[in-house]
Write a protein that holds these residues in place. Structure first.
Motif, PDB file in Angstrom:
ATOM      1  N   LYS A  24      34.362  32.925  35.179  1.00  0.00           N
ATOM      2  CA  LYS A  24      35.710  33.204  35.676  1.00  0.00           C
ATOM      3  C   LYS A  24      35.678  33.182  37.198  1.00  0.00           C
ATOM      4  O   LYS A  24      35.068  34.034  37.834  1.00  0.00           O
ATOM      5  N   ASN A  25      36.314  32.182  37.759  1.00  0.00           N
ATOM      6  CA  ASN A  25      36.416  32.071  39.214  1.00  0.00           C
ATOM      7  C   ASN A  25      37.309  33.208  39.724  1.00  0.00           C
ATOM      8  O   ASN A  25      38.501  33.263  39.421  1.00  0.00           O
ATOM      9  N   ILE A  26      36.737  34.118  40.510  1.00  0.00           N
ATOM     10  CA  ILE A  26      37.523  35.250  41.020  1.00  0.00           C
ATOM     11  C   ILE A  26      38.021  35.010  42.445  1.00  0.00           C
ATOM     12  O   ILE A  26      38.640  35.882  43.045  1.00  0.00           O
ATOM     13  N   ILE A  27      37.753  33.809  42.974  1.00  0.00           N
ATOM     14  CA  ILE A  27      38.238  33.453  44.307  1.00  0.00           C
ATOM     15  C   ILE A  27      39.708  33.042  44.208  1.00  0.00           C
ATOM     16  O   ILE A  27      40.102  32.323  43.287  1.00  0.00           O
ATOM     17  N   HIS A  28      40.520  33.496  45.145  1.00  0.00           N
ATOM     18  CA  HIS A  28      41.947  33.156  45.126  1.00  0.00           C
ATOM     19  C   HIS A  28      42.140  31.646  45.136  1.00  0.00           C
ATOM     20  O   HIS A  28      41.575  30.933  45.966  1.00  0.00           O
ATOM     21  N   ASN A  29      42.952  31.153  44.202  1.00  0.00           N
ATOM     22  CA  ASN A  29      43.271  29.727  44.116  1.00  0.00           C
ATOM     23  C   ASN A  29      44.689  29.516  44.646  1.00  0.00           C
ATOM     24  O   ASN A  29      45.645  30.091  44.119  1.00  0.00           O
ATOM     25  N   PRO A  30      44.877  28.670  45.677  1.00  0.00           N
ATOM     26  CA  PRO A  30      46.201  28.500  46.288  1.00  0.00           C
ATOM     27  C   PRO A  30      47.221  27.804  45.384  1.00  0.00           C
ATOM     28  O   PRO A  30      48.400  27.767  45.720  1.00  0.00           O
ATOM     29  N   TYR A  31      46.751  27.278  44.219  1.00  0.00           N
ATOM     30  CA  TYR A  31      47.652  26.540  43.338  1.00  0.00           C
ATOM     31  C   TYR A  31      48.035  27.315  42.072  1.00  0.00           C
ATOM     32  O   TYR A  31      48.794  26.822  41.244  1.00  0.00           O
ATOM     33  N   ASP A  32      47.497  28.522  41.934  1.00  0.00           N
ATOM     34  CA  ASP A  32      47.760  29.275  40.707  1.00  0.00           C
ATOM     35  C   ASP A  32      49.245  29.547  40.482  1.00  0.00           C
ATOM     36  O   ASP A  32      49.736  29.484  39.349  1.00  0.00           O
ATOM     37  N   ASN A  33      49.985  29.846  41.546  1.00  0.00           N
ATOM     38  CA  ASN A  33      51.397  30.191  41.385  1.00  0.00           C
ATOM     39  C   ASN A  33      52.274  29.007  41.008  1.00  0.00           C
ATOM     40  O   ASN A  33      53.440  29.182  40.647  1.00  0.00           O
ATOM     41  N   PHE A  34      51.731  27.790  41.090  1.00  0.00           N
ATOM     42  CA  PHE A  34      52.484  26.598  40.702  1.00  0.00           C
ATOM     43  C   PHE A  34      52.630  26.511  39.187  1.00  0.00           C
ATOM     44  O   PHE A  34      53.454  25.765  38.675  1.00  0.00           O
ATOM     45  N   PHE A  35      51.850  27.298  38.473  1.00  0.00           N
ATOM     46  CA  PHE A  35      51.888  27.287  37.007  1.00  0.00           C
ATOM     47  C   PHE A  35      52.258  28.668  36.468  1.00  0.00           C
ATOM     48  O   PHE A  35      51.893  29.687  37.040  1.00  0.00           O
ATOM     49  N   GLU A  36      52.990  28.655  35.378  1.00  0.00           N
ATOM     50  CA  GLU A  36      53.274  29.877  34.624  1.00  0.00           C
ATOM     51  C   GLU A  36      52.433  29.857  33.351  1.00  0.00           C
ATOM     52  O   GLU A  36      52.342  28.825  32.669  1.00  0.00           O
ATOM     53  N   ILE A  37      51.830  31.002  33.030  1.00  0.00           N
ATOM     54  CA  ILE A  37      51.012  31.105  31.825  1.00  0.00           C
ATOM     55  C   ILE A  37      51.549  32.225  30.955  1.00  0.00           C
ATOM     56  O   ILE A  37      51.835  33.316  31.434  1.00  0.00           O
ATOM     57  N   GLU A  38      51.666  31.949  29.658  1.00  0.00           N
ATOM     58  CA  GLU A  38      52.174  32.947  28.713  1.00  0.00           C
ATOM     59  C   GLU A  38      51.054  33.885  28.249  1.00  0.00           C
ATOM     60  O   GLU A  38      50.018  33.430  27.783  1.00  0.00           O
ATOM     61  N   LYS A  39      51.256  35.156  28.417  1.00  0.00           N
ATOM     62  CA  LYS A  39      50.475  36.191  27.728  1.00  0.00           C
ATOM     63  C   LYS A  39      48.968  36.141  27.947  1.00  0.00           C
ATOM     64  O   LYS A  39      48.206  36.626  27.125  1.00  0.00           O
ATOM     65  N   GLN A  40      48.499  35.565  29.039  1.00  0.00           N
ATOM     66  CA  GLN A  40      47.057  35.483  29.244  1.00  0.00           C
ATOM     67  C   GLN A  40      46.624  36.484  30.300  1.00  0.00           C
ATOM     68  O   GLN A  40      46.635  36.192  31.490  1.00  0.00           O
ATOM     69  N   ASN A  41      46.252  37.664  29.867  1.00  0.00           N
ATOM     70  CA  ASN A  41      45.841  38.725  30.786  1.00  0.00           C
ATOM     71  C   ASN A  41      44.360  39.043  30.603  1.00  0.00           C
ATOM     72  O   ASN A  41      43.895  39.244  29.477  1.00  0.00           O
ATOM     73  N   ILE A  42      43.634  39.081  31.712  1.00  0.00           N
ATOM     74  CA  ILE A  42      42.213  39.426  31.666  1.00  0.00           C
ATOM     75  C   ILE A  42      42.079  40.918  31.913  1.00  0.00           C
ATOM     76  O   ILE A  42      42.577  41.443  32.907  1.00  0.00           O
ATOM     77  N   LYS A  43      41.426  41.604  31.003  1.00  0.00           N
ATOM     78  CA  LYS A  43      41.254  43.043  31.104  1.00  0.00           C
ATOM     79  C   LYS A  43      39.853  43.400  30.637  1.00  0.00           C
ATOM     80  O   LYS A  43      39.381  42.893  29.623  1.00  0.00           O
ATOM     81  N   ASN A  44      39.198  44.278  31.394  1.00  0.00           N
ATOM     82  CA  ASN A  44      37.842  44.695  31.066  1.00  0.00           C
ATOM     83  C   ASN A  44      36.897  43.497  30.919  1.00  0.00           C
ATOM     84  O   ASN A  44      36.049  43.458  30.026  1.00  0.00           O
TER      85      ASN A  44
END
Length: 383
Positions: free
Chosen positions: A333-353
């Protein structure tokens, strides 16, 4: 099924300030595709941004589509059969993006997510390790320590960092061809502090970026990593079999990870025969779903750690593949901020623990968010 159209996209930040070493595509932008079927079902695909320049990649994708996909009747195994017959390396490098897109179209037709097309029985969750630690020489080690400590708090399996990079910050291709030297003493000092901060049980990994240059240096590093109980050392040498012969002369044994650049079964077989890697790191932006399944059949789930470094489409492709397996594999899991992430919407995909739970979305559960386009240069063409 017949593909009616393709849309090819290129996005890039209008302004991008480089404060830290970052993936080359953060600055240069990246290309992705959307296939559209006769039923107007859409499927996204993302080729590796390291294949060639965006301009050349767009040109090649157009040629591939017109020759192999436009007005062709195809089934879900079409890309796999095409790649088996092909001796065109550029075609084979880009076909995984078409594979991703076709699987999404089929999943939308069935109104399930892609993992359900790959395997009707899916896993309940997927585990990640946190991948970060990209900083220039002269910048504070404290930032990497904080990343590692936060990764542990957030429940990740472990944390991977890179040794500090020179400020010249060569692009990916240049770094692979002429890797910068390592500051051994600085790595040793940091590694000791890192292990003391995260404790004895949290997994640590290091990506050496092909930067080891001789037996003496490598032996010293491996002994130190062994002492600090590293889970694996990634890509210590240049990406060729001759470079890895050095391992035969090094007494200290530690787990070696590699293979993120492998893009066909023959390459995998060549590396696997030599036994240099304890973990293979395939990626669905270079290998087809069925090819990675073949690898798992040969070496087992425990020896696969999914490389997962690029953008949202590729991320979703990788985790859908991971969900489809009979047993869990570890996923980067790349934890570095990606400048293009906000260009996409993702349904229900939340990373927890440090993990992601299965969600019954349709397709990849992804769409384009054009409201975030103001800071981006966007190219879009339709064939």
């Amino acid at each position: 099924m017949q593909i009616k159209n393709i849309k090819i996209y290129f996005i890039r930040k209008k302004k991008y300030e480089l404060s830290y070493p970052r993936p080359t595509f953060h600055k240069e932008g990246f290309v992705f595709i959307k296939l559209i079927s006769e039923e107007n079902l859409e499927g996204f695909g993302e080729p590796s941004p390291y294949i060639t320049s965006p301009k050349k990649l767009i040109s090649i994708i157009k040629k591939i589509y017109l020759k192999y996909f436009q007005k062709k009747k195809l089934n879900i195994s079409y890309v796999e059969k095409l790649k088996k017959k092909s001796k065109n390396n550029l075609l084979n490098l880009i076909l995984p993006a078409f594979d991703q897109a076709i699987y999404e179209i089929y999943s939308k037709k069935k109104k399930v997510n892609v993992s359900k097309i790959l395997n009707k029985k899916t896993l309940l969750s997927v585990n990640f390790y946190a991948s970060g630690g990209m900083f220039f020489e002269g910048q504070s080690f404290e930032k990497i320590l904080n990343e590692a400590i936060n990764s542990k708090k957030e429940g990740y399996f472990g944390y991977k960092y890179r040794p500090l990079m020179p400020k010249s910050n060569l692009n990916h291709q240049q770094r692979m061809k002429n890797p910068p030297p390592l500051n051994i003493k600085a790595i040793e000092k940091f590694s000791s502090k890192l292990r003391s901060k995260v404790g004895p049980k949290f997994k640590l990994m290091v990506d050496l970026g092909c930067r080891c240059q001789n037996i003496k240096q490598t032996s010293y590093l491996f002994e130190m990593f062994k002492e600090h109980d590293y889970y694996f050392v990634e890509e210590p040498f240049k990406r060729n079999l001759d470079s890895y012969k050095m391992l035969n002369k090094i007494k200290t044994k530690i787990n070696i990870a590699g293979g993120e650049n492998i893009n066909n079964i023959q390459q995998f077989n060549n590396w696997n025969k030599k036994g240099y890697f304890n973990f293979f790191q395939p990626d669905t932006n270079l290998m087809l779903f069925n090819e990675i399944n073949f690898m798992i059949g040969k070496i087992g789930h425990k020896k696969i750690i999914l490389h997962n470094w690029c953008n949202k489409i590729n991320f979703l492709s990788n985790i859908n593949f991971a969900f489809s397996l009979k047993k869990k594999i570890l996923v980067e899991k790349n934890i570095i901020h990606n400048p293009y992430d906000n260009f996409f919407e993702i349904e229900k995909q939340n990373i927890k623990n440090g993990k992601i739970d299965f969600k019954n979305t349709i397709g990849y559960g992804l769409s384009i968010n054009y409201s975030k386009k103001n800071s981006l240069e966007i190219y879009e063409t339709k064939l």
